[in-house]
Every structure is written in structure tokens, then in C-alpha cells.
Design a protein around this motif. Structure first.
Motif, mmCIF file in Angstrom:
data_model
loop_
_atom_site.group_PDB
_atom_site.id
_atom_site.type_symbol
_atom_site.label_atom_id
_atom_site.label_comp_id
_atom_site.label_asym_id
_atom_site.label_seq_id
_atom_site.Cartn_x
_atom_site.Cartn_y
_atom_site.Cartn_z
ATOM 1 N N THR A 1 0.491 -0.944 0.209
ATOM 2 C CA THR A 1 -0.111 -0.091 0.224
ATOM 3 C C THR A 1 0.967 0.899 0.287
ATOM 4 N N ALA B 1 1.345 4.417 -2.947
ATOM 5 C CA ALA B 1 0.984 5.330 -2.887
ATOM 6 C C ALA B 1 2.190 6.460 -2.764
ATOM 7 N N ARG C 1 -0.330 8.871 -8.494
ATOM 8 C CA ARG C 1 -1.332 8.634 -7.781
ATOM 9 C C ARG C 1 -2.141 9.160 -9.209
ATOM 10 N N THR D 1 -5.204 4.525 -8.031
ATOM 11 C CA THR D 1 -4.842 4.471 -6.623
ATOM 12 C C THR D 1 -5.924 4.129 -5.873
ATOM 13 N N LEU D 2 -6.297 4.353 -5.730
ATOM 14 C CA LEU D 2 -7.464 4.070 -4.404
ATOM 15 C C LEU D 2 -7.806 2.662 -4.337
ATOM 16 N N ALA E 1 -5.368 0.428 -3.485
ATOM 17 C CA ALA E 1 -4.803 0.592 -2.244
ATOM 18 C C ALA E 1 -6.952 -0.604 -1.670
ATOM 19 N N LEU E 2 -7.318 0.219 -1.697
ATOM 20 C CA LEU E 2 -8.329 -0.851 -0.562
ATOM 21 C C LEU E 2 -8.738 -2.241 -1.072
ATOM 22 N N ALA F 1 -6.133 -3.507 1.005
ATOM 23 C CA ALA F 1 -7.269 -3.142 2.921
ATOM 24 C C ALA F 1 -8.020 -4.472 2.253
ATOM 25 N N ARG G 1 -16.522 12.938 -1.102
ATOM 26 C CA ARG G 1 -15.694 12.684 -2.061
ATOM 27 C C ARG G 1 -15.760 12.514 -3.177
ATOM 28 N N ARG H 1 -3.268 14.325 0.446
ATOM 29 C CA ARG H 1 -1.598 14.741 0.706
ATOM 30 C C ARG H 1 -0.872 15.813 1.302
ATOM 31 N N PRO I 1 -5.764 3.648 3.827
ATOM 32 C CA PRO I 1 -5.830 4.219 2.641
ATOM 33 C C PRO I 1 -7.066 5.279 2.630
ATOM 34 N N LEU I 2 -7.942 5.218 2.657
ATOM 35 C CA LEU I 2 -8.795 6.010 2.321
ATOM 36 C C LEU I 2 -8.845 7.726 2.765
ATOM 37 N N TYR J 1 -5.165 8.623 4.083
ATOM 38 C CA TYR J 1 -3.424 8.673 3.659
ATOM 39 C C TYR J 1 -3.402 8.987 2.036
ATOM 40 N N LEU J 2 -4.874 8.417 1.092
ATOM 41 C CA LEU J 2 -4.427 7.753 -0.241
ATOM 42 C C LEU J 2 -5.709 8.023 -0.840
ATOM 43 N N VAL J 3 -5.682 8.723 -1.281
ATOM 44 C CA VAL J 3 -6.568 9.409 -2.134
ATOM 45 C C VAL J 3 -6.108 9.946 -3.510
#
Lengths: 134, 225
Positions: free
Chosen positions: A39, A43, A47, A51-52, A55-56, A59, B62, B74, B220-221, B223-225
Motif C-alpha cells: 500500500t 502511495a 497517483r 490508486t485508491l 489500495a482498498l 485493505a 469524496r 496529500r 488508504p481512505l 492517506y491515499l486518496v
């Protein structure tokens, strides 16, 4: 009699298998660390749109590992699985309906500040300015 | 009378009627443990739905303010967030080991593992505190108090509203988890929780895993948007 013994033995075995061994926990822990590292790598990359979601996805895999092995759902024959399934189903329903609504609803209300032309209605007699019949 | 009957039959004293931890409406300790575990799971299910509603509101905001959310995200310290994830995952691992060793009646190992987990949990809270302080100082605040440079007010304030609600509620859960772990450790210390009655450790453990599980998705939700 022997049948009864068998079921008792089987039951005992079932509850044993639902609890992991230290080795199993170590493997799951290492997998979780790898997932976190992945993850973090995602990051650090430029991005974009994916990306999200990626990452999800990672997760979700990590969460499944925690629920199955740390929380002993793997091999568990009881009701806890149903509870988790219910919670997940309700959450998926909530998100799906919300997102569908957000993306496909046509505007039902007049936006603020927009003046709509209201047609003038001419009322028929005897309420309006019509000429009464003879 | 009941104790005499148990003594006469010669069985059941281990887990059946007569055990000091067995409530009268259960026929054996196993049954009682199953019921207790199920009860805890129902509670955890409702807890996760409490977070689900916040996740849903996050998703909606979002969706409407995608670019502002990305800019605001960020601003967060990814390194600290990742380190906190590692802390919680590792503490979850040590708690899982503690629930294993309580079944082996290894009191010393259980107490050590719970202490290590609690230290990591406290570390998580401390790091979160530093992150929050930095956010406050830079004006990354929720709602109308938001004045962070380089991030549009519209959307940016919503990101930090979600951020503080989610991390705040999660932080409260970490604190409750720490209290539960302390309680479990005290029970083990006073021998009121052991291999034959490991429920306190199991309940505290399950709750702690849920706290970890929620953070796995928050990371992730946020820190990683």
C-alpha cells in the motif's frame, strides 16, 4: 455409544481447529506487513484513478486475513460468521444505493437563484375576466 | 445440593454444573462461551455499522469533491500513517498470540504479550496526537474553521471533517480497547481468567482486532486518496 463418542470427539476437534497456532499467526502477520508495504508503495507511485481502488483491494485482503485468522472465523461453524456477513451486506447495500442515487438521480429541485417563468393562468368565468355566456 | 450432585456423579465439575464461572441458565461452560462469543460478535457487527455510516458519508463527499479531497489528503503525513498501521497490525498479532497462550495456561507469556500490545496501542495514540497537533497548527480543521493553504475551502473542509470524525471515533475505540486489555490483564494476573475460562482475554482480543480492522480501511481512505 460409539456414535456419541464420535460426535464429542468431532466437536472437540472443531473448536481446536478454529483457533490458530503461533506459526499461523506469524504467517498472517508477515502477510499483513507485506500488504502495508505494498500500500505504501502504491502511495509513493504517481497517483491516478486506480490508486485508491488498488489500495482498498489490498485493505480488503488484509481485513479478511484479520477476520479469518486473528478473529478465528476460519473453521468457525457458529453464528459469528452470519453476523459479519450481515454487517458486510448492509454496508454494501448502503454504499451501492448511495452511489447509485448520487450518479443517476435527475435534479428534482430548482437550483437556488434560478427564476422559472410562471405562466399566467387565465381563469374561466365566473372567477376570471371571461365574458359570461348568453 | 447441586455441588453434592456433581461430586456424586463425578463429572461435570470441569466445565459443567458447579463450575464457579457457569451461570445457572447454561448447561456447560462451552455453551456459555459460545453464547458470550456470539454476543460480542453482535456488538462488533453494530460497531462496524457505526463506522459504515461514516465511511458512506466520506464516500459521498469524496465523490462530489474529488480533487479537493486528493489535495487535502496529500497534506497528511503518509510516513506516520504507515508507521501507525504497522503498530496496530503488530499489536493485533501479539493479542492473537495472547489468546493462544491463555489456552495453554502460560500466564507470563499472556501478560507480556498484552503489555507489548498495549505499548503499541499507546504509541499509536501518541503519534496520532502529534499528527493532530500539526493539523491544528496548519489550519487543517473541520468545517468553517478550515484555513489550510493550497487546498480549496470547498471540499477541503469536508475532508478534514471526515478525517477528524473517523480518526477521532477510531481513537476513542483504541482507548476503550486499551481499557479492555488492562481489564483482561488484571483478570489473568488475579487468576480469574485462565485456560478453563479465557473469555476476558478473548473479548478484549476480539475488540482489539476490530480496532485494527477499521484502521486497515481508514489508512488508504485518508492517506491515499
Amino acid at each position: 455409544m460409539s456414535n456419541h463418542d464420535q460426535t464429542a470427539e468431532h466437536g472437540g476437534h472443531g473448536s481446536e481447529s478454529s483457533h490458530g497456532s503461533p506459526l499461523q499467526y506469524v504467517i498472517v502477520w508477515v502477510l499483513l506487513l507485506i500488504g502495508t508495504f505494498l500500500t505504501f508503495t502504491v502511495a509513493e507511485l504517481p497517483r491516478g484513478e486506480w490508486t485508491l481502488p488498488i489500495a482498498l483491494l489490498i485493505a480488503t485482503c488484509k481485513g479478511t486475513l484479520v477476520a479469518l485468522f486473528f478473529m478465528h472465523l476460519y473453521g468457525d461453524k457458529g453464528l459469528p460468521k452470519m453476523v459479519l456477513l450481515t454487517a458486510v451486506t448492509l454496508f454494501v447495500l448502503l454504499i451501492t444505493l448511495l452511489m447509485t442515487d448520487l450518479h443517476f438521480r435527475f435534479p428534482l429541485v430548482t437550483p437556488r437563484g434560478v427564476e422559472l417563468p410562471i405562466p399566467q393562468r387565465v381563469l374561466p368565468p365566473p372567477f376570471g375576466p371571461g365574458t359570461p355566456e348568453k | 445440593m447441586a455441588a453434592e450432585a456433581v461430586a456424586a456423579t463425578g463429572h461435570g465439575a470441569e466445565t459443567g454444573p458447579g463450575h464457579p464461572k457457569l451461570a445457572h441458565h447454561y448447561e456447560s461452560l462451552e455453551r456459555q462461551a459460545h453464547a458470550n462469543r456470539f454476543g460480542v460478535w453482535v456488538f462488533l457487527g453494530s460497531e462496524s455499522l457505526l463506522f459504515a455510516v461514516l465511511f458512506a458519508s466520506y464516500a459521498q463527499y469524496r465523490d462530489i469533491n474529488a480533487s479537493a479531497f486528493a489535495l487535502a489528503s496529500r497534506h497528511l503525513n503518509l510516513l506516520l500513517g504507515t508507521f501507525n498501521t504497522l503498530l496496530l497490525i503488530s499489536s493485533s498479532f501479539t493479542v492473537a498470540l495472547a489468546t493462544y497462550y491463555i489456552k495453554k495456561n502460560n500466564k507470563k507469556a499472556v501478560l507480556t504479550l498484552i503489555a507489548v500490545s498495549m505499548l503499541m496501542g499507546i504509541g499509536f495514540i501518541v503519534i496520532k496526537g502529534f499528527e493532530w497537533t500539526a493539523d491544528f497548527n496548519e489550519g487543517a480543521l473541520p468545517g468553517r474553521f478550515f484555513h489550510l493553504e493550497g487546498v480549496p475551502f470547498q471540499g477541503g473542509n469536508l475532508f478534514f471533517t471526515c478525517y477528524f470524525l473517523l480518526t477521532g471515533l477510531h481513537g476513542a475505540h483504541v482507548v476503550i480497547g486499551l481499557v479492555l486489555l488492562t481489564w483482561a490483564a488484571l483478570r489473568v494476573q488475579h487468576n480469574t481468567a485462565s485456560a478453563s475460562y479465557d473469555l476476558p482475554v478473548e473479548i478484549a482480543g476480539l475488540y482489539w482486532h476490530l480496532v485494527d480492522l477499521i484502521w486497515i480501511f481508514l489508512y488508504p481512505l485518508l492517506y491515499l486518496v
